[in-house]
Design a protein around this motif. Structure first.
Motif, PDB file in Angstrom:
ATOM      1  N   SER A 293      46.209  13.826 -14.567  1.00 51.50           N
ATOM      2  CA  SER A 293      46.275  15.254 -14.251  1.00 51.50           C
ATOM      3  C   SER A 293      44.886  15.884 -14.227  1.00 51.50           C
ATOM      4  CB  SER A 293      47.171  15.979 -15.252  1.00 51.50           C
ATOM      5  OG  SER A 293      46.656  15.849 -16.561  1.00 51.50           O
ATOM      6  N   VAL A 294      44.003  15.469 -15.123  1.00 54.41           N
ATOM      7  CA  VAL A 294      42.636  15.983 -15.109  1.00 54.41           C
ATOM      8  C   VAL A 294      41.917  15.527 -13.844  1.00 54.41           C
ATOM      9  CG1 VAL A 294      40.385  15.831 -16.256  1.00 54.41           C
ATOM     10  CG2 VAL A 294      42.439  16.246 -17.597  1.00 54.41           C
TER      11      VAL A 294
ATOM     12  N   THR B 225      49.952  11.026 -16.767  1.00 53.45           N
ATOM     13  CA  THR B 225      49.133  11.031 -17.975  1.00 53.45           C
ATOM     14  C   THR B 225      48.090  12.139 -17.911  1.00 53.45           C
ATOM     15  OG1 THR B 225      47.516   9.508 -17.063  1.00 53.45           O
ATOM     16  CG2 THR B 225      49.413   8.540 -18.184  1.00 53.45           C
ATOM     17  N   ASN B 226      47.471  12.395 -19.050  1.00 57.84           N
ATOM     18  CA  ASN B 226      46.448  13.437 -19.097  1.00 57.84           C
ATOM     19  C   ASN B 226      45.267  13.096 -18.197  1.00 57.84           C
ATOM     20  OD1 ASN B 226      47.916  14.946 -20.882  1.00 57.84           O
ATOM     21  ND2 ASN B 226      46.876  14.176 -22.688  1.00 57.84           N
ATOM     22  N   ALA B 227      44.864  11.841 -18.190  1.00 55.58           N
ATOM     23  CA  ALA B 227      43.732  11.440 -17.354  1.00 55.58           C
ATOM     24  C   ALA B 227      44.045  11.643 -15.874  1.00 55.58           C
ATOM     25  CB  ALA B 227      43.377   9.987 -17.628  1.00 55.58           C
TER      26      ALA B 227
END
Length: 47
Positions: free
Chosen positions: A6-7, A2-4
């Motif tokens: 990967s960030v 998810t984006n979270a």
């Protein structure tokens, strides 16, 4: 991933690089870069 996730992973990597740069004068990153090039050469041999 998810984006979270990967960030968060990117932030952890950047923090690790920052700590290595300020505290250890890039010695850990240089060691890992040298080992990565050795591994790439070894894998290219088996290709």
């Amino acid at each position: 991933m998810t984006n979270a996730t990967s960030v968060g992973l990117g932030v952890i990597i950047l923090i690790g690089l920052g700590i290595d740069a300020t505290q250890f004068d890039w010695s850990g990153t240089l060691f890992l870069a040298r080992k990565l090039t050795d591994m790439i050469e070894w894998m290219a041999f088996w290709r």
